[in-house]
Motif scaffolding. Structure first.
Motif, short mmCIF file in Angstrom:
data_model
loop_
_atom_site.label_atom_id
_atom_site.label_comp_id
_atom_site.label_asym_id
_atom_site.label_seq_id
_atom_site.Cartn_x
_atom_site.Cartn_y
_atom_site.Cartn_z
N ALA A 33 72.64 -58.63 61.83
CA ALA A 33 71.54 -58.77 60.87
C ALA A 33 71.78 -59.96 59.95
O ALA A 33 70.85 -60.72 59.66
N ASP A 34 73.00 -60.13 59.49
CA ASP A 34 73.32 -61.28 58.64
C ASP A 34 73.11 -62.60 59.36
O ASP A 34 72.55 -63.54 58.79
N VAL A 35 73.57 -62.69 60.60
CA VAL A 35 73.41 -63.93 61.35
C VAL A 35 71.94 -64.21 61.60
O VAL A 35 71.49 -65.36 61.50
N ALA A 36 71.17 -63.17 61.87
CA ALA A 36 69.73 -63.35 62.10
C ALA A 36 69.00 -63.78 60.83
O ALA A 36 68.11 -64.63 60.88
N VAL A 37 69.37 -63.21 59.71
CA VAL A 37 68.65 -63.49 58.46
C VAL A 37 69.20 -64.72 57.74
O VAL A 37 68.44 -65.59 57.32
N PHE A 38 70.53 -64.80 57.59
CA PHE A 38 71.14 -65.85 56.78
C PHE A 38 71.82 -66.96 57.58
O PHE A 38 72.19 -67.97 57.02
N GLY A 39 72.07 -66.72 58.86
CA GLY A 39 72.74 -67.72 59.67
C GLY A 39 74.25 -67.62 59.66
O GLY A 39 74.92 -68.32 60.40
N ASN A 40 74.81 -66.76 58.83
CA ASN A 40 76.25 -66.50 58.79
C ASN A 40 76.47 -65.12 58.17
O ASN A 40 75.51 -64.45 57.79
N LEU A 41 77.71 -64.71 58.06
CA LEU A 41 77.99 -63.40 57.46
C LEU A 41 77.68 -63.46 55.97
O LEU A 41 78.01 -64.43 55.29
N SER A 42 77.04 -62.40 55.50
CA SER A 42 76.66 -62.35 54.09
C SER A 42 76.80 -60.91 53.59
O SER A 42 77.64 -60.16 54.08
N TRP A 43 75.95 -60.52 52.67
CA TRP A 43 76.09 -59.25 52.00
C TRP A 43 75.72 -58.05 52.87
O TRP A 43 76.24 -56.94 52.65
N ILE A 44 74.87 -58.19 53.86
CA ILE A 44 74.50 -57.05 54.71
C ILE A 44 75.73 -56.54 55.46
O ILE A 44 76.01 -55.34 55.49
N PHE A 45 76.47 -57.47 56.05
CA PHE A 45 77.72 -57.10 56.73
C PHE A 45 78.69 -56.45 55.75
O PHE A 45 79.27 -55.41 56.05
N GLY A 46 78.86 -57.04 54.59
CA GLY A 46 79.81 -56.51 53.62
C GLY A 46 79.49 -55.10 53.18
O GLY A 46 80.36 -54.23 53.15
N VAL A 47 78.22 -54.86 52.87
CA VAL A 47 77.81 -53.53 52.42
C VAL A 47 77.96 -52.50 53.53
O VAL A 47 78.52 -51.42 53.32
N LEU A 48 77.47 -52.82 54.72
CA LEU A 48 77.59 -51.87 55.83
C LEU A 48 79.04 -51.63 56.23
O LEU A 48 79.42 -50.51 56.57
#
Length: 157
Positions: A33-48
């Motif tokens: 989801a992060d790669v699709a939305v932001f292009g790299n790892l971001s807060w979605i990965f961190g929270v999940l």
């Protein structure tokens, strides 16, 4: 007595392998989801990632808590290295050195989510292990007093 769970279908809880697999799947979904939305790892990965690690520590059987405590850094490394290889931050064609730098920077930049997850998992594991130890002691004391009482009931007077 605890009710059966949807995931494990018993009262015992998850194994360390099952908990790791669940965390890996949830973290991979967050990374995608992060790669699709932001292009790299971001807060979605961190929270999940943090939520999955804590939930697995809460649902894992007490005997497997050590495995769950060492799980977050391993899964974190697998996910970040996979994202670094599959979707490098600096684009493609940079060579092995650029790819290694990208992966290293991803590992460092996402470290707060790893640290939060690891601290929470260790805290949950320590609390659950302590509660299990106290419960085992209480069961042993109750069994010993019941055995002593039964033995006293059968002694002739």
């Amino acid at each position: 007595m605890q009710p059966t769970t949807v995931v494990s279908q018993n009262r015992r809880g998850l194994t360390a392998f099952g908990a790791s697999l669940i965390v890996l799947i949830i973290s991979a979904v967050g990374a995608a989801a992060d790669v699709a939305v932001f292009g790299n790892l971001s807060w979605i990965f961190g929270v999940l990632f943090v939520l999955a690690c804590v939930a697995s520590a809460l649902r894992t059987h007490v005997d497997d808590l050590v495995g769950v405590a060492i799980m977050p850094p391993l899964i974190y490394a697998v996910i970040t290295v996979a994202v670094g290889f599959l979707h490098p931050a600096s684009g493609s064609g940079g060579g092995l050195r650029t790819e290694a730098i990208d992966i290293g920077s991803e590992l460092i930049l996402r470290a707060p989510s790893l640290l939060i997850a690891e601290l929470l998992v260790i805290l949950v594991a320590l609390v659950r292990a302590r509660r299990a130890t106290v419960a085992r002691r209480e069961r042993a004391r109750a069994l010993a007093s019941r055995t002593r009482r039964d033995r006293d009931d059968f002694t002739p007077r």
